[in-house]
Design a protein around this motif. Structure first.
Motif, PDB file in Angstrom:
ATOM      1  N   UNK A 239      -9.432  -0.718   9.374  1.00 56.22           N
ATOM      2  CA  UNK A 239      -7.899  -1.135   9.224  1.00 56.22           C
ATOM      3  C   UNK A 239      -7.244  -0.238   8.756  1.00 56.22           C
ATOM      4  N   UNK A 240      -5.805  -0.058   9.018  1.00 59.23           N
ATOM      5  CA  UNK A 240      -4.795   0.986   8.298  1.00 59.23           C
ATOM      6  C   UNK A 240      -4.669   0.772   6.728  1.00 59.23           C
ATOM      7  N   UNK A 241      -4.715   1.824   6.038  1.00 59.96           N
ATOM      8  CA  UNK A 241      -4.618   1.743   4.368  1.00 59.96           C
ATOM      9  C   UNK A 241      -3.401   1.006   4.078  1.00 59.96           C
ATOM     10  N   UNK A 242      -3.520   0.057   3.580  1.00 56.98           N
ATOM     11  CA  UNK A 242      -2.141  -0.725   2.816  1.00 56.98           C
ATOM     12  C   UNK A 242      -1.921  -0.129   1.566  1.00 56.98           C
ATOM     13  N   UNK A 261      -2.736  -6.607  -0.952  1.00 58.97           N
ATOM     14  CA  UNK A 261      -2.335  -5.616   0.001  1.00 58.97           C
ATOM     15  C   UNK A 261      -1.377  -5.730   0.806  1.00 58.97           C
ATOM     16  N   UNK A 262      -0.526  -4.696   0.994  1.00 58.28           N
ATOM     17  CA  UNK A 262       0.768  -4.829   1.834  1.00 58.28           C
ATOM     18  C   UNK A 262       0.957  -3.683   2.975  1.00 58.28           C
ATOM     19  N   UNK A 263       1.370  -4.116   4.109  1.00 53.04           N
ATOM     20  CA  UNK A 263       1.580  -3.220   5.318  1.00 53.04           C
ATOM     21  C   UNK A 263       3.047  -3.091   5.457  1.00 53.04           C
ATOM     22  N   UNK A 264       4.052  -2.264   4.997  1.00 52.72           N
ATOM     23  CA  UNK A 264       5.212  -2.390   5.111  1.00 52.72           C
ATOM     24  C   UNK A 264       5.906  -2.232   6.398  1.00 52.72           C
ATOM     25  N   UNK A 269       1.300  -8.970   4.686  1.00 46.53           N
ATOM     26  CA  UNK A 269       0.532  -9.073   3.341  1.00 46.53           C
ATOM     27  C   UNK A 269      -0.574  -9.768   3.369  1.00 46.53           C
ATOM     28  N   UNK A 270      -1.617  -9.483   2.365  1.00 46.89           N
ATOM     29  CA  UNK A 270      -2.831 -10.281   2.099  1.00 46.89           C
ATOM     30  C   UNK A 270      -2.718 -10.808   0.772  1.00 46.89           C
ATOM     31  N   UNK A 271      -3.212 -11.884   0.692  1.00 46.76           N
ATOM     32  CA  UNK A 271      -3.197 -12.466  -0.967  1.00 46.76           C
ATOM     33  C   UNK A 271      -4.441 -13.059  -1.143  1.00 46.76           C
TER      34      UNK A 271
END
Length: 352
Positions: A239-242, A261-264, A269-271
């Protein structure tokens, strides 16, 4: 039979199977051995011994660990006297509804911090609350209104880890020992922190300060372990680095909450859901009120982010442990779907 009359030969042979080395009175009778003959075999210097009432070990050496466990289960699981001989041949094992719990059960589950049964001063056995049998010698009976479903370990019925932990902790006043057991439960992958805390709460052990301190350490351990699983999932499945562990905020506006984790670019977002039942010295009603308030605030933050166009993927530590590839697919799907969604509102990203 007089005192000088030699014993009638007993044709039972010692086998490698512990079930043939440790037998109850009822099982001996099924083999044609009367209580009187069994008692005679247990005289000083005799070939047998009786470690517990109604239970016999068919050799003179000190009982081994599994033999002590089987003897404890046979004692606790024997049918009540009111049941008569009709029930004695019921369950083939002779254990009835009894199961090993406490430190002995944790040792069977593979806990390094739990002493092996052969060196333990006590073996806890869980039985239904209706059993009126007393604790005796090295056996302590623990009663439960609704006993859990036992797991089979080495051919013995054993309480699940979380129940065995609670029963072990209830008899421990050593804060270090309690913390070591709870930490091993999580670090060893035996069960999740929330399950442990829920069982400790059910057993009313969260009013003991040394247990509360151990639970704080347990939750910190569980949180760190879940974060490591998340890092591993992202990197193992390409997966892309968040951006890791960030707070989200509207420009000049309110705090929107922290995410793991957040992919702007994709506004995904992962919570991690590492919540556990609230543990404090408050009464049950106050504890529930505070827990409900925390859950309401948690839900409101997630709903607000969704309204702003941020997709929130909530993962539990258990999902990351047991179905890591499936959770990676969920996150990847959310990232790929970003191209088909309306652009999210602009949010500020701050380190957490």
């Amino acid at each position: 039979m007089t005192q000088n009359t030699p014993l009638s030969p007993c044709h039972l042979r010692i086998a490698g199977d512990v079930r043939q080395r440790v037998l109850s009175e009822a099982q001996l009778r099924a083999h044609g051995v009367s209580v009187a003959v069994a008692a005679a075999q247990c005289r000083t210097g005799g070939p047998w011994q009786q470690p517990l009432p109604g239970v016999y070990v068919l050799h003179p050496e000190p009982p081994a660990g599994d033999e002590l466990l089987r003897a404890a289960l046979l004692y606790a699981g024997r049918p009540p006297a009111s049941a008569g001989r009709r029930r004695e041949s019921g369950a083939e094992s002779g254990y009835g509804e009894a199961m090993v719990t406490g430190l002995a059960a944790l040792a069977l589950h593979g806990f390094a911090a739990a002493p092996p049964p052969a060196s333990a001063a006590r073996i806890d056995v869980l039985v239904p609350r209706t059993r009126r049998l007393p604790s005796v010698r090295y056996v302590r009976l623990v009663r439960a209104a609704e006993p859990p479903r036992p797991q089979e370990v080495r051919g013995l019925p054993v309480a699940p880890v979380e129940r065995a932990l609670a029963d072990a902790v209830s008899g421990l006043g050593d804060a270090t020992a309690v913390r070591r057991l709870l930490t091993e439960a999580v670090r060893g992958g035996h069960c999740e922190p929330a399950i442990v805390v829920r069982e400790l709460n059910r057993a009313k052990l969260l009013d003991r300060p040394h247990v509360v301190d151990a639970v704080d350490a347990l939750l910190a351990e569980g949180r760190a372990l879940a974060e490591n699983r998340l890092y591993d999932m992202v990197r193992s499945y390409g997966l892309p680095e968040p951006l890791w562990n960030v707070d989200l905020r509207l420009p000049g506006g309110p705090h929107l909450g922290g995410v793991d984790a957040y992919w702007p670019e994709e506004a995904v977002a992962v919570a991690l859901d590492t919540r556990a039942p609230l543990h404090s010295l408050l009464g049950d009603d106050r504890r529930q009120e505070e827990h409900d308030a925390q859950w309401s605030a948690y839900t409101a933050e997630r709903e607000y982010l969704e309204r702003l166009g941020v997709t929130v993927v909530q993962l539990s530590p258990k999902e990351l442990r047991d179905a890591k590839e499936q959770q990676a697919v969920v996150v990847r799907t959310a990232l790929m779907a970003a191209a088909d969604r309306e652009p999210a509102a602009y949010v500020m990203i701050l380190p957490r």
